[in-house]
Design an enzyme around this catalytic site. Sequence first.
Site, PDB file in Angstrom:
ATOM      1  N   THR A 134      -4.032   4.768  -1.434  1.00 27.34           N
ATOM      2  CA  THR A 134      -5.093   5.268  -0.557  1.00 27.34           C
ATOM      3  C   THR A 134      -5.749   6.536  -1.134  1.00 27.34           C
ATOM      4  O   THR A 134      -5.260   7.137  -2.098  1.00 27.34           O
ATOM      5  CB  THR A 134      -4.579   5.553   0.873  1.00 27.34           C
ATOM      6  OG1 THR A 134      -3.650   6.632   0.808  1.00 27.34           O
ATOM      7  CG2 THR A 134      -3.916   4.329   1.480  1.00 27.34           C
ATOM      8  N   TYR A 135      -6.827   6.939  -0.470  1.00 31.58           N
ATOM      9  CA  TYR A 135      -7.670   8.042  -0.947  1.00 31.58           C
ATOM     10  C   TYR A 135      -7.999   8.918   0.246  1.00 31.58           C
ATOM     11  O   TYR A 135      -8.361   8.404   1.311  1.00 31.58           O
ATOM     12  CB  TYR A 135      -8.944   7.413  -1.510  1.00 31.58           C
ATOM     13  CG  TYR A 135      -9.931   8.331  -2.165  1.00 31.58           C
ATOM     14  CD1 TYR A 135      -9.912   8.516  -3.543  1.00 31.58           C
ATOM     15  CD2 TYR A 135     -10.920   8.971  -1.419  1.00 31.58           C
ATOM     16  CE1 TYR A 135     -10.848   9.326  -4.162  1.00 31.58           C
ATOM     17  CE2 TYR A 135     -11.862   9.789  -2.039  1.00 31.58           C
ATOM     18  CZ  TYR A 135     -11.810   9.957  -3.409  1.00 31.58           C
ATOM     19  OH  TYR A 135     -12.736  10.760  -4.029  1.00 31.58           O
TER      20      TYR A 135
ATOM     21  N   LYS B 218     -21.619  -6.503   3.610  1.00 32.38           N
ATOM     22  CA  LYS B 218     -20.750  -5.847   2.613  1.00 32.38           C
ATOM     23  C   LYS B 218     -20.259  -6.864   1.583  1.00 32.38           C
ATOM     24  O   LYS B 218     -20.263  -6.587   0.379  1.00 32.38           O
ATOM     25  CB  LYS B 218     -19.574  -5.188   3.354  1.00 32.38           C
ATOM     26  CG  LYS B 218     -18.646  -4.385   2.494  1.00 32.38           C
ATOM     27  CD  LYS B 218     -17.817  -3.372   3.295  1.00 32.38           C
ATOM     28  CE  LYS B 218     -16.760  -3.974   4.169  1.00 32.38           C
ATOM     29  NZ  LYS B 218     -15.918  -2.962   4.828  1.00 32.38           N
TER      30      LYS B 218
ATOM     31  N   ARG C 271     -15.911   3.305   3.564  1.00 32.60           N
ATOM     32  CA  ARG C 271     -16.725   4.403   4.073  1.00 32.60           C
ATOM     33  C   ARG C 271     -15.849   5.616   4.345  1.00 32.60           C
ATOM     34  O   ARG C 271     -16.168   6.719   3.957  1.00 32.60           O
ATOM     35  CB  ARG C 271     -17.418   3.973   5.376  1.00 32.60           C
ATOM     36  CG  ARG C 271     -18.395   5.015   5.902  1.00 32.60           C
ATOM     37  CD  ARG C 271     -18.746   4.781   7.351  1.00 32.60           C
ATOM     38  NE  ARG C 271     -17.620   5.050   8.229  1.00 32.60           N
ATOM     39  CZ  ARG C 271     -17.654   4.888   9.534  1.00 32.60           C
ATOM     40  NH1 ARG C 271     -18.746   4.455  10.121  1.00 32.60           N
ATOM     41  NH2 ARG C 271     -16.580   5.171  10.269  1.00 32.60           N
ATOM     42  N   GLY C 272     -14.697   5.394   5.015  1.00 35.03           N
ATOM     43  CA  GLY C 272     -13.846   6.517   5.414  1.00 35.03           C
ATOM     44  C   GLY C 272     -14.277   7.073   6.755  1.00 35.03           C
ATOM     45  O   GLY C 272     -15.300   6.659   7.318  1.00 35.03           O
ATOM     46  N   ASP C 273     -13.475   7.980   7.273  1.00 35.53           N
ATOM     47  CA  ASP C 273     -13.772   8.629   8.552  1.00 35.53           C
ATOM     48  C   ASP C 273     -14.025  10.112   8.313  1.00 35.53           C
ATOM     49  O   ASP C 273     -13.652  10.640   7.265  1.00 35.53           O
ATOM     50  CB  ASP C 273     -12.598   8.455   9.521  1.00 35.53           C
ATOM     51  CG  ASP C 273     -12.454   7.004   9.933  1.00 35.53           C
ATOM     52  OD1 ASP C 273     -13.473   6.394  10.311  1.00 35.53           O
ATOM     53  OD2 ASP C 273     -11.333   6.477   9.861  1.00 35.53           O
TER      54      ASP C 273
ATOM     55  N   GLU D 159       0.849  -1.202   0.000  1.00 34.13           N
ATOM     56  CA  GLU D 159       0.000   0.000   0.000  1.00 34.13           C
ATOM     57  C   GLU D 159       0.879   1.244   0.000  1.00 34.13           C
ATOM     58  O   GLU D 159       1.878   1.302   0.709  1.00 34.13           O
ATOM     59  CB  GLU D 159      -0.900   0.016   1.244  1.00 34.13           C
ATOM     60  CG  GLU D 159      -1.803   1.255   1.267  1.00 34.13           C
ATOM     61  CD  GLU D 159      -2.669   1.338   2.503  1.00 34.13           C
ATOM     62  OE1 GLU D 159      -3.627   0.568   2.603  1.00 34.13           O
ATOM     63  OE2 GLU D 159      -2.374   2.195   3.362  1.00 34.13           O
TER      64      GLU D 159
HETATM   65  C1  FAD Z   1      -7.255  -1.899   4.339  1.00 38.19           C
HETATM   66  C2  FAD Z   1      -7.792  -0.543   4.702  1.00 38.19           C
HETATM   67  C3  FAD Z   1      -7.608   0.536   3.816  1.00 38.19           C
HETATM   68  C4  FAD Z   1      -8.091   1.811   4.140  1.00 38.19           C
HETATM   69  N1  FAD Z   1      -7.898   2.854   3.256  1.00 38.19           N
HETATM   70  C5  FAD Z   1      -8.388   4.069   3.537  1.00 38.19           C
HETATM   71  C6  FAD Z   1      -8.250   5.164   2.613  1.00 38.19           C
HETATM   72  O1  FAD Z   1      -7.666   5.025   1.537  1.00 38.19           O
HETATM   73  N2  FAD Z   1      -8.773   6.370   2.948  1.00 38.19           N
HETATM   74  C7  FAD Z   1      -9.449   6.564   4.139  1.00 38.19           C
HETATM   75  O2  FAD Z   1      -9.911   7.686   4.368  1.00 38.19           O
HETATM   76  N3  FAD Z   1      -9.626   5.551   5.026  1.00 38.19           N
HETATM   77  C8  FAD Z   1      -9.112   4.318   4.765  1.00 38.19           C
HETATM   78  N4  FAD Z   1      -9.282   3.290   5.663  1.00 38.19           N
HETATM   79  C9  FAD Z   1      -9.959   3.558   6.944  1.00 38.19           C
HETATM   80  C10 FAD Z   1     -11.492   3.330   6.854  1.00 38.19           C
HETATM   81  O3  FAD Z   1     -12.058   4.230   5.954  1.00 38.19           O
HETATM   82  C11 FAD Z   1     -12.074   3.523   8.259  1.00 38.19           C
HETATM   83  O4  FAD Z   1     -11.630   2.490   9.105  1.00 38.19           O
HETATM   84  C12 FAD Z   1     -13.590   3.687   8.354  1.00 38.19           C
HETATM   85  O5  FAD Z   1     -13.895   4.015   9.711  1.00 38.19           O
HETATM   86  C13 FAD Z   1     -14.404   2.438   8.026  1.00 38.19           C
HETATM   87  O6  FAD Z   1     -14.436   2.173   6.700  1.00 38.19           O
HETATM   88  P1  FAD Z   1     -15.094   0.789   6.166  1.00 38.19           P
HETATM   89  O7  FAD Z   1     -15.061   0.846   4.728  1.00 38.19           O
HETATM   90  O8  FAD Z   1     -14.486  -0.361   6.863  1.00 38.19           O
HETATM   91  O9  FAD Z   1     -16.610   1.007   6.696  1.00 38.19           O
HETATM   92  P2  FAD Z   1     -17.879   0.073   6.824  1.00 38.19           P
HETATM   93  O10 FAD Z   1     -17.669  -1.249   6.212  1.00 38.19           O
HETATM   94  O11 FAD Z   1     -19.037   0.878   6.379  1.00 38.19           O
HETATM   95  O12 FAD Z   1     -17.963  -0.131   8.406  1.00 38.19           O
HETATM   96  C14 FAD Z   1     -17.928   0.996   9.277  1.00 38.19           C
HETATM   97  C15 FAD Z   1     -18.664   0.651  10.579  1.00 38.19           C
HETATM   98  O13 FAD Z   1     -20.073   0.564  10.319  1.00 38.19           O
HETATM   99  C16 FAD Z   1     -20.562  -0.705  10.700  1.00 38.19           C
HETATM  100  N5  FAD Z   1     -21.581  -1.117   9.707  1.00 38.19           N
HETATM  101  C17 FAD Z   1     -21.351  -1.455   8.420  1.00 38.19           C
HETATM  102  N6  FAD Z   1     -22.508  -1.763   7.804  1.00 38.19           N
HETATM  103  C18 FAD Z   1     -23.494  -1.620   8.738  1.00 38.19           C
HETATM  104  C19 FAD Z   1     -24.905  -1.794   8.715  1.00 38.19           C
HETATM  105  N7  FAD Z   1     -25.539  -2.195   7.597  1.00 38.19           N
HETATM  106  N8  FAD Z   1     -25.598  -1.555   9.872  1.00 38.19           N
HETATM  107  C20 FAD Z   1     -24.950  -1.139  11.000  1.00 38.19           C
HETATM  108  N9  FAD Z   1     -23.615  -0.966  11.076  1.00 38.19           N
HETATM  109  C21 FAD Z   1     -22.905  -1.192   9.956  1.00 38.19           C
HETATM  110  C22 FAD Z   1     -19.351  -1.620  10.700  1.00 38.19           C
HETATM  111  O14 FAD Z   1     -19.546  -2.764  11.539  1.00 38.19           O
HETATM  112  C23 FAD Z   1     -18.261  -0.703  11.188  1.00 38.19           C
HETATM  113  O15 FAD Z   1     -18.300  -0.583  12.586  1.00 38.19           O
HETATM  114  C24 FAD Z   1      -8.782   2.011   5.379  1.00 38.19           C
HETATM  115  C25 FAD Z   1      -8.958   0.917   6.269  1.00 38.19           C
HETATM  116  C26 FAD Z   1      -8.452  -0.334   5.939  1.00 38.19           C
HETATM  117  C27 FAD Z   1      -8.639  -1.475   6.908  1.00 38.19           C
END
Ligand code: FAD
Length: 288
Positions: free
Chosen positions: A48-49, A165, A107-109, A17
């Site tokens: 990353t983004y 997902k 999703r992102g933060d 990465e």
């Molecule tokens: C490998 C990796 C790469 C990453 N790259 C980046 C990047 O490039 N840029 C960046 O800004 N961030 C990045 N992140 C960080 C990531 O964006 C954050 O950790 C963010 O908080 C969660 O994203 P997610 O896609 O896992 O979210 P989700 O899969 O949407 O999950 C987020 C939270 O919501 C909960 N949830 C999901 N679906 C539901 C539902 N239907 N009902 C209720 N709760 C639900 C999940 O259990 C979890 O607690 C990365 C993380 C990892 C592990």
Amino acid sequence: MFIRDIFKQKKPVLSFEVFPPKEEDGLDAVLGAVKEMSALPIDYMSVTYGAGGSNSKSTAKIAAYLKDNLSVPSLAHLTCVANTKDAVKSTLAEYKKMGIENILALRGDKPRDHIGQLFPGYKYASELVEDIKKYGDFCVGGACYPECHPDSDSLDADIENLKIKVDAGVDFLVTQMFFDNDKFYAFRDRCVKKGINIPINPGIMPLTKAQQIQRMAILSGGSSMPAKFLRIISKYQDNPEALKQAGIAYAVEQIIDLLSNDADGIHIYTMNRPEIAEKIVGVVNNLF
Ligand SMILES: Cc1cc2nc3c(=O)[nH]c(=O)nc-3n(C[C@H](O)[C@H](O)[C@H](O)COP(=O)(O)OP(=O)(O)OC[C@H]3O[C@@H](n4cnc5c(N)ncnc54)[C@H](O)[C@@H]3O)c2cc1C
């Protein structure tokens, strides 16, 4: 090339990465680092983004450079937080135009200094996955958290959501960094029990600088740090060369253990540092 096909053809897969520069004028330095790393026997590289779209153009440029100039399959990350459906659609159109085939749907933060609606288009990454699949023929990856995502009350609930997902169309998963392999093995078993049967690429972050320690703790969302790992930090944090060597050795040990336990791959968080990636791969390249 679709990354899902790489996992079908070859296991374990080795991936890196990298992250885009904060400012556009840092792009050449990142492309230089990426070029150096492309000489290693890797199967794909992810870029990353910035959540909120701050450096989306650089993400696409680096991903395109990887596949077009270096013949390395690339994985462009894409976040949906603070993004409207129209904004996501136009990024997807841009990715498509540039021939990017693989997207890590996230999703992102909350972006720093963000004002306004946090979820104007999407609440969860699973909704983004659905739209990407509807939009075009992309291979889609998703993130997962062996020690539970911080927003979830329990690992069980988090894995339930992960299953939603995956069912929305995720082809493979990449994990959050972790330092205790047993946590990963327990997570992998629980995923299989829930019916998640796609490849899971474990993420390894080598500790090489004292300044990284705090950042790692934040980025990892509280991944547990085993006593052995903490001893390295406390013993060598004031000796940069020793810390680097011990951190690389710890990552190598984690990788060997993961591969001997049939991990689908290894994803190295390189921090854009070719010399670290070279040192690690130099020790483990025969294991792939
Ligand atoms: C490998 C990796 C790469 C990453 N790259 C980046 C990047 O490039 N840029 C960046 O800004 N961030 C990045 N992140 C960080 C990531 O964006 C954050 O950790 C963010 O908080 C969660 O994203 P997610 O896609 O896992 O979210 P989700 O899969 O949407 O999950 C987020 C939270 O919501 C909960 N949830 C999901 N679906 C539901 C539902 N239907 N009902 C209720 N709760 C639900 C999940 O259990 C979890 O607690 C990365 C993380 C990892 C592990």
